[in-house]
Write a protein that holds these residues in place. Structure first.
Motif, PDB file in Angstrom:
ATOM      1  N   GLY A 195       7.196  -4.303   8.486  1.00 38.07           N
ATOM      2  CA  GLY A 195       8.191  -3.629   7.661  1.00 38.07           C
ATOM      3  C   GLY A 195       7.493  -2.702   6.673  1.00 38.07           C
ATOM      4  O   GLY A 195       6.313  -2.872   6.367  1.00 38.07           O
ATOM      5  N   ILE A 196       8.229  -1.717   6.180  1.00 40.15           N
ATOM      6  CA  ILE A 196       7.702  -0.793   5.182  1.00 40.15           C
ATOM      7  C   ILE A 196       8.596  -0.831   3.950  1.00 40.15           C
ATOM      8  O   ILE A 196       9.808  -0.606   4.031  1.00 40.15           O
ATOM      9  CB  ILE A 196       7.640   0.651   5.720  1.00 40.15           C
ATOM     10  CG1 ILE A 196       6.709   0.742   6.921  1.00 40.15           C
ATOM     11  CG2 ILE A 196       7.202   1.612   4.618  1.00 40.15           C
ATOM     12  CD1 ILE A 196       5.255   0.487   6.609  1.00 40.15           C
ATOM     13  N   HIS A 197       7.999  -1.147   2.816  1.00 40.17           N
ATOM     14  CA  HIS A 197       8.650  -1.067   1.510  1.00 40.17           C
ATOM     15  C   HIS A 197       7.609  -0.436   0.593  1.00 40.17           C
ATOM     16  O   HIS A 197       6.710  -1.106   0.113  1.00 40.17           O
ATOM     17  CB  HIS A 197       9.052  -2.448   1.017  1.00 40.17           C
ATOM     18  CG  HIS A 197       9.808  -2.441  -0.280  1.00 40.17           C
ATOM     19  ND1 HIS A 197      11.031  -3.046  -0.433  1.00 40.17           N
ATOM     20  CD2 HIS A 197       9.520  -1.880  -1.495  1.00 40.17           C
ATOM     21  CE1 HIS A 197      11.457  -2.877  -1.679  1.00 40.17           C
ATOM     22  NE2 HIS A 197      10.540  -2.177  -2.346  1.00 40.17           N
ATOM     23  N   SER A 198       7.722   0.869   0.372  1.00 40.81           N
ATOM     24  CA  SER A 198       6.617   1.604  -0.227  1.00 40.81           C
ATOM     25  C   SER A 198       7.132   2.738  -1.099  1.00 40.81           C
ATOM     26  O   SER A 198       8.109   3.403  -0.750  1.00 40.81           O
ATOM     27  CB  SER A 198       5.734   2.174   0.891  1.00 40.81           C
ATOM     28  OG  SER A 198       4.668   2.923   0.391  1.00 40.81           O
ATOM     29  N   LEU A 199       6.464   2.950  -2.230  1.00 36.50           N
ATOM     30  CA  LEU A 199       6.813   4.116  -3.042  1.00 36.50           C
ATOM     31  C   LEU A 199       6.591   5.403  -2.273  1.00 36.50           C
ATOM     32  O   LEU A 199       7.357   6.357  -2.406  1.00 36.50           O
ATOM     33  CB  LEU A 199       5.973   4.131  -4.327  1.00 36.50           C
ATOM     34  CG  LEU A 199       6.463   3.282  -5.487  1.00 36.50           C
ATOM     35  CD1 LEU A 199       5.416   3.256  -6.589  1.00 36.50           C
ATOM     36  CD2 LEU A 199       7.774   3.813  -6.029  1.00 36.50           C
ATOM     37  N   PRO A 237      10.045  -5.247  -8.812  1.00 32.67           N
ATOM     38  CA  PRO A 237       9.447  -6.443  -8.194  1.00 32.67           C
ATOM     39  C   PRO A 237      10.479  -7.384  -7.596  1.00 32.67           C
ATOM     40  O   PRO A 237      10.209  -8.057  -6.599  1.00 32.67           O
ATOM     41  CB  PRO A 237       8.703  -7.100  -9.358  1.00 32.67           C
ATOM     42  CG  PRO A 237       8.424  -5.994 -10.318  1.00 32.67           C
ATOM     43  CD  PRO A 237       9.599  -5.063 -10.207  1.00 32.67           C
ATOM     44  N   ARG A 238      11.688  -7.387  -8.173  1.00 29.97           N
ATOM     45  CA  ARG A 238      12.736  -8.268  -7.646  1.00 29.97           C
ATOM     46  C   ARG A 238      13.199  -7.810  -6.273  1.00 29.97           C
ATOM     47  O   ARG A 238      13.644  -8.617  -5.458  1.00 29.97           O
ATOM     48  CB  ARG A 238      13.909  -8.308  -8.619  1.00 29.97           C
ATOM     49  CG  ARG A 238      13.581  -8.973  -9.948  1.00 29.97           C
ATOM     50  CD  ARG A 238      14.667  -8.749 -10.968  1.00 29.97           C
ATOM     51  NE  ARG A 238      14.814  -7.340 -11.293  1.00 29.97           N
ATOM     52  CZ  ARG A 238      15.655  -6.865 -12.210  1.00 29.97           C
ATOM     53  NH1 ARG A 238      16.426  -7.693 -12.890  1.00 29.97           N
ATOM     54  NH2 ARG A 238      15.727  -5.569 -12.447  1.00 29.97           N
ATOM     55  N   SER A 239      13.106  -6.534  -6.005  1.00 29.61           N
ATOM     56  CA  SER A 239      13.430  -6.006  -4.682  1.00 29.61           C
ATOM     57  C   SER A 239      12.286  -6.242  -3.705  1.00 29.61           C
ATOM     58  O   SER A 239      12.506  -6.562  -2.534  1.00 29.61           O
ATOM     59  CB  SER A 239      13.734  -4.504  -4.775  1.00 29.61           C
ATOM     60  OG  SER A 239      13.926  -3.940  -3.502  1.00 29.61           O
ATOM     61  N   ILE A 240      11.054  -6.109  -4.212  1.00 29.29           N
ATOM     62  CA  ILE A 240       9.878  -6.278  -3.353  1.00 29.29           C
ATOM     63  C   ILE A 240       9.752  -7.714  -2.860  1.00 29.29           C
ATOM     64  O   ILE A 240       9.532  -7.972  -1.674  1.00 29.29           O
ATOM     65  CB  ILE A 240       8.603  -5.855  -4.113  1.00 29.29           C
ATOM     66  CG1 ILE A 240       8.634  -4.346  -4.428  1.00 29.29           C
ATOM     67  CG2 ILE A 240       7.356  -6.208  -3.318  1.00 29.29           C
ATOM     68  CD1 ILE A 240       7.517  -3.896  -5.349  1.00 29.29           C
ATOM     69  N   GLU A 247       0.836   1.019 -12.491  1.00 28.79           N
ATOM     70  CA  GLU A 247       1.515   1.323 -11.243  1.00 28.79           C
ATOM     71  C   GLU A 247       1.383   0.220 -10.207  1.00 28.79           C
ATOM     72  O   GLU A 247       2.234   0.080  -9.341  1.00 28.79           O
ATOM     73  CB  GLU A 247       0.973   2.632 -10.643  1.00 28.79           C
ATOM     74  CG  GLU A 247       1.903   3.790 -10.877  1.00 28.79           C
ATOM     75  CD  GLU A 247       2.173   3.971 -12.344  1.00 28.79           C
ATOM     76  OE1 GLU A 247       3.301   3.682 -12.781  1.00 28.79           O
ATOM     77  OE2 GLU A 247       1.283   4.379 -13.076  1.00 28.79           O
ATOM     78  N   VAL A 248       0.293  -0.540 -10.248  1.00 28.17           N
ATOM     79  CA  VAL A 248       0.135  -1.603  -9.258  1.00 28.17           C
ATOM     80  C   VAL A 248       0.748  -2.915  -9.726  1.00 28.17           C
ATOM     81  O   VAL A 248       0.800  -3.886  -8.963  1.00 28.17           O
ATOM     82  CB  VAL A 248      -1.353  -1.813  -8.898  1.00 28.17           C
ATOM     83  CG1 VAL A 248      -1.948  -0.532  -8.370  1.00 28.17           C
ATOM     84  CG2 VAL A 248      -2.144  -2.321 -10.079  1.00 28.17           C
ATOM     85  N   GLN A 249       1.212  -2.961 -10.976  1.00 23.43           N
ATOM     86  CA  GLN A 249       1.797  -4.194 -11.489  1.00 23.43           C
ATOM     87  C   GLN A 249       3.026  -4.605 -10.677  1.00 23.43           C
ATOM     88  O   GLN A 249       3.247  -5.794 -10.400  1.00 23.43           O
ATOM     89  CB  GLN A 249       2.184  -4.029 -12.960  1.00 23.43           C
ATOM     90  CG  GLN A 249       1.023  -3.825 -13.901  1.00 23.43           C
ATOM     91  CD  GLN A 249       0.192  -5.074 -14.072  1.00 23.43           C
ATOM     92  OE1 GLN A 249       0.619  -6.166 -13.729  1.00 23.43           O
ATOM     93  NE2 GLN A 249      -1.008  -4.942 -14.608  1.00 23.43           N
ATOM     94  N   GLU A 250       3.865  -3.609 -10.300  1.00 26.06           N
ATOM     95  CA  GLU A 250       5.063  -3.923  -9.537  1.00 26.06           C
ATOM     96  C   GLU A 250       4.706  -4.535  -8.182  1.00 26.06           C
ATOM     97  O   GLU A 250       5.294  -5.522  -7.751  1.00 26.06           O
ATOM     98  CB  GLU A 250       5.909  -2.656  -9.345  1.00 26.06           C
ATOM     99  CG  GLU A 250       6.716  -2.242 -10.565  1.00 26.06           C
ATOM    100  CD  GLU A 250       5.877  -1.517 -11.605  1.00 26.06           C
ATOM    101  OE1 GLU A 250       4.701  -1.228 -11.322  1.00 26.06           O
ATOM    102  OE2 GLU A 250       6.411  -1.247 -12.698  1.00 26.06           O
ATOM    103  N   LEU A 251       3.726  -3.913  -7.512  1.00 27.90           N
ATOM    104  CA  LEU A 251       3.294  -4.437  -6.221  1.00 27.90           C
ATOM    105  C   LEU A 251       2.703  -5.834  -6.374  1.00 27.90           C
ATOM    106  O   LEU A 251       2.959  -6.729  -5.558  1.00 27.90           O
ATOM    107  CB  LEU A 251       2.264  -3.504  -5.600  1.00 27.90           C
ATOM    108  CG  LEU A 251       2.738  -2.104  -5.221  1.00 27.90           C
ATOM    109  CD1 LEU A 251       1.581  -1.287  -4.685  1.00 27.90           C
ATOM    110  CD2 LEU A 251       3.856  -2.175  -4.203  1.00 27.90           C
ATOM    111  N   LEU A 252       1.910  -6.024  -7.415  1.00 27.88           N
ATOM    112  CA  LEU A 252       1.275  -7.312  -7.662  1.00 27.88           C
ATOM    113  C   LEU A 252       2.324  -8.394  -7.893  1.00 27.88           C
ATOM    114  O   LEU A 252       2.267  -9.473  -7.301  1.00 27.88           O
ATOM    115  CB  LEU A 252       0.344  -7.217  -8.861  1.00 27.88           C
ATOM    116  CG  LEU A 252      -0.373  -8.501  -9.264  1.00 27.88           C
ATOM    117  CD1 LEU A 252      -1.387  -8.883  -8.212  1.00 27.88           C
ATOM    118  CD2 LEU A 252      -1.055  -8.328 -10.605  1.00 27.88           C
ATOM    119  N   ALA A 253       3.296  -8.082  -8.755  1.00 26.44           N
ATOM    120  CA  ALA A 253       4.341  -9.061  -9.058  1.00 26.44           C
ATOM    121  C   ALA A 253       5.167  -9.371  -7.819  1.00 26.44           C
ATOM    122  O   ALA A 253       5.492 -10.536  -7.541  1.00 26.44           O
ATOM    123  CB  ALA A 253       5.234  -8.532 -10.180  1.00 26.44           C
ATOM    124  N   GLY A 254       5.508  -8.326  -7.052  1.00 28.20           N
ATOM    125  CA  GLY A 254       6.307  -8.538  -5.857  1.00 28.20           C
ATOM    126  C   GLY A 254       5.570  -9.354  -4.813  1.00 28.20           C
ATOM    127  O   GLY A 254       6.128 -10.281  -4.214  1.00 28.20           O
TER     128      GLY A 254
END
Length: 629
Positions: free
Chosen positions: A237-241, A300-303, A339-346
């Motif tokens: 799957g792809i979930h990406s900015l 992050p809640r979506s990720i 910027e990587v905080q969202e990815l990290l949290a997700g």
């Protein structure tokens, strides 16, 4: 197209000069982001000498093109504010010509909705309207809607080379006060060159990604190289900015189906796209791509709703404790650690998710990218507690659950072989490693990477096999203590009760020319664990080697030892070894059966309760085990 709709929106078309005449000194003007920059209006703004264009504030989430002030000539005309410092804008930010607004990416829309970020005018690049008067925001959704709602002057720049995309992208011509016909193409970016180092780095990253994983992509050589190595995966799957040509290629390969996602199932979810004209043509009218605002994509809640979400983050440097310095200047794909905080949290909250830091072992100057400390480097990302893996072209260092000492050993194992000895010395001096830590200088260059393979045994047990590494010391020690006294006696012929550091480090630091040790690993709760080991040690002139095995008692009877023996024989044959010898206690029935299954004749003699086995390799017999991967 309806004649009335067409007539009405065409009445709104004006020249760039007419739009700029509406601007008043001191106004704040929002510009579409990145490759969607309204270049026609921006170029006229920069070239114009109209007196009203003074002390303006330009606001752009990500600046890649003409809006970046190249020198001080533009300082009296406007000041650019941005949230995202990629390499194009980083020099201007450092020089003080651009203002950078720090912030969590998914929270930026709130700043516009609330009015914290003031917007007087909005210049938005769009596609030509359809027959109902709807335009598409194309490849940059981000906060365009919020900026338009706050602005008192909204101008659409119609670009017929802009792709018409789906998602939260459609805006009616009635929402614009004026329209301008673009005379400039979108901003394009060529494909990234991939060298051997990045190809191997990508191969190692891909080896950690399971079928059904959900990925986030950036730009750069690593992601360009990943496509080839991910093409055989299933149901990614792809979930990406960001969506790039590499994502396009991965989707074309069939590896991406998005069927395992729990949000936007069946669609690749993105906020931006940038790349070549081919990518823009592919995106035009593509129903498999869903563009949404950054408050959706970066939340992050979506990720974390996507199982097995993998955040792959390129880095510039790492230190032996797991601290990371992100890129600066050219090659910088993230504005800052924010910027990587969202990815990290997700990724941390995602079921089966993981965070991967990836970088070459050395930079272009031949300097090590793995250091004792990165405390003096800029753009640090200090969330080592949440990192799962650090990967170079030399392998994978798993960090989860490991002490600082264990991390340091694992990271030294994936440093460039010529840098490992110095890192060991530095780590000893800093009391990160034991003072008596053994390191064989040539071991890094001799490491037999080609041995690596996977095999699936009974009950769908998948085991990964590779040569032993110095960083396996603690895991091998834990394996030893899981065995019963009887199993220990079978393996070592003596009632060993302890396996302290001094003994175990001698066991895992080997000269691969005369000794070969292959370990089997399984993954539990996202962490690899050694469950088996087989080794041979050359005897005398090296024509024969002594061999022995040990398998976790809970996993015996599945064929792991048999596979290990065949793998060792295959390795030994390639190195010119003519046969194996082994000593086995006569009551060790299970190990005797393992040797009976070999494809070569076994000669046995009994002496004092011990079988002395000799296994000469028959060159006409194929002793290679079947391997996967």
């Amino acid at each position: 197209m309806s004649e009335n709709v067409s007539f009405e929106w065409k009445q709104k078309i004006v020249s760039p000069e007419d739009v700029l005449a509406k601007i008043e000194p001191g106004m704040s003007i929002f510009l579409s982001t990145g490759v969607a920059e309204p270049r026609t209006l921006v170029k006229h703004l920069m070239a114009s000498d109209q007196n009203n264009l003074k002390d303006l504030e330009l606001i752009q989430l990500l600046s890649l093109g003409d809006a970046i002030p190249l020198d001080e000539r533009y300082s009296q005309k406007y000041r650019l504010k941005t949230f995202f410092s990629v390499w194009v804008a980083s020099e201007a930010i450092t020089a003080g010509r651009i203002d950078l607004i720090p912030g969590r990416f998914f929270k930026i829309p709130r700043l516009f909705r609330s009015g914290v970020i003031n917007v007087d005018a909005a210049f938005i690049q769009i596609t030509p309207p359809d027959e109902r008067g709807f335009c598409s925001l194309g490849v940059a959704v981000d906060v365009a809607r919020h900026a338009m709602e706050r602005a008192t002057l909204v101008v659409g720049v119609i670009n017929d080379q802009f792709p018409r995309t789906f998602g939260d992208t459609f805006i009616h011509v009635d929402d614009f006060h004026y329209l301008v016909q673009s005379t400039e193409p979108p901003i394009y970016f060529p494909r990234w060159h991939v060298d051997d180092v990045f190809d191997k780095l990508a191969e190692n990253v891909a080896s950690t990604i399971e079928d059904g994983s959900c990925l986030s992509f950036f730009q750069g050589a690593l992601f360009e190289a990943l496509v080839k190595h991910l093409a055989r995966k299933r149901h990614l799957g792809i979930h990406s900015l960001l969506l790039t040509d590499a994502v396009m290629d991965l989707m074309k390969s069939g590896a991406v189906t998005n069927r395992r996602k729990r949000t936007f199932r069946g669609k690749s979810l993105v906020a931006y796209a940038q790349g070549t004209p081919e990518l823009m043509r592919w995106l035009d009218g593509n129903p498999l791509i869903e563009f949404q605002g950054i408050d959706v994509v970066a939340d992050p809640r979506s990720i974390w709703l996507n199982d097995r979400f993998v955040a792959i983050i390129p880095a510039r440097k790492v230190d032996l404790t797991g601290e990371v310095a992100l890129h600066v200047g050219k090659g910088n794909v993230t504005r800052s650690p924010g910027e990587v905080q969202e990815l990290l949290a997700g990724a941390t909250l995602s079921y089966g998710g993981r965070t991967i830091i990836a970088l070459p072992s050395r930079n272009l100057k031949g300097e090590s990218n793995i250091l004792l400390s990165i405390k003096d480097l800029p753009n640090q990302f200090s969330n080592r507690e949440f990192l799962d893996m650090i990967i170079t072209e030399y392998g994978v260092a798993s960090l989860t659950g490991r002490t600082i000492r264990e991390r340091a050993l694992a990271l030294i194992d994936i440093a460039h072989p010529d840098d490992r000895g110095n890192l060991v010395r530095q780590a000893k001096d800093a009391n990160i490693l034991y003072r008596d830590q053994i390191y064989l200088t040539e071991s890094g260059h001799l490491y037999p990477e080609q041995i690596s393979c996977t095999h699936t045994f009974k009950d769908h047990l998948t085991v990964y096999f590779r040569a032993i590494k110095p960083s396996d010391e603690d895991d091998m020690r834990r394996l030893f203590y899981r065995f019963s006294d009887r199993s220990v006696y079978y393996r070592y012929f003596s009632p060993i009760k302890t396996m302290p550091h001094i003994k175990m480090q001698e066991y895992v630091n080997i000269d691969y020319r005369r000794t070969m040790s292959i370990v089997g690993l399984i993954e539990e709760a996202g962490v690899e664990r050694i469950i088996a080991e087989g080794r041979y040690v050359c005897m005398g002139d090296g024509s024969f080697a002594d061999t022995a095995f040990i398998v976790d008692e809970k996993l015996q009877g599945k064929g792991i030892a048999t596979f290990l023996l065949r793998l060792l024989i295959q390795t030994a044959q390639k190195r010119g070894i003519r046969g194996f010898k082994a000593d086995i206690l006569t009551d060790n029935k299970s190990m005797i059966k393992v040797f009976e299954k070999t494809l070569f004749p076994v000669k046995a003699t009994v002496s004092q309760g011990i079988y002395e086995l000799t296994i000469p390799f028959d060159s006409e017999t194929n002793g290679s085990p079947e391997t996967e991967g």
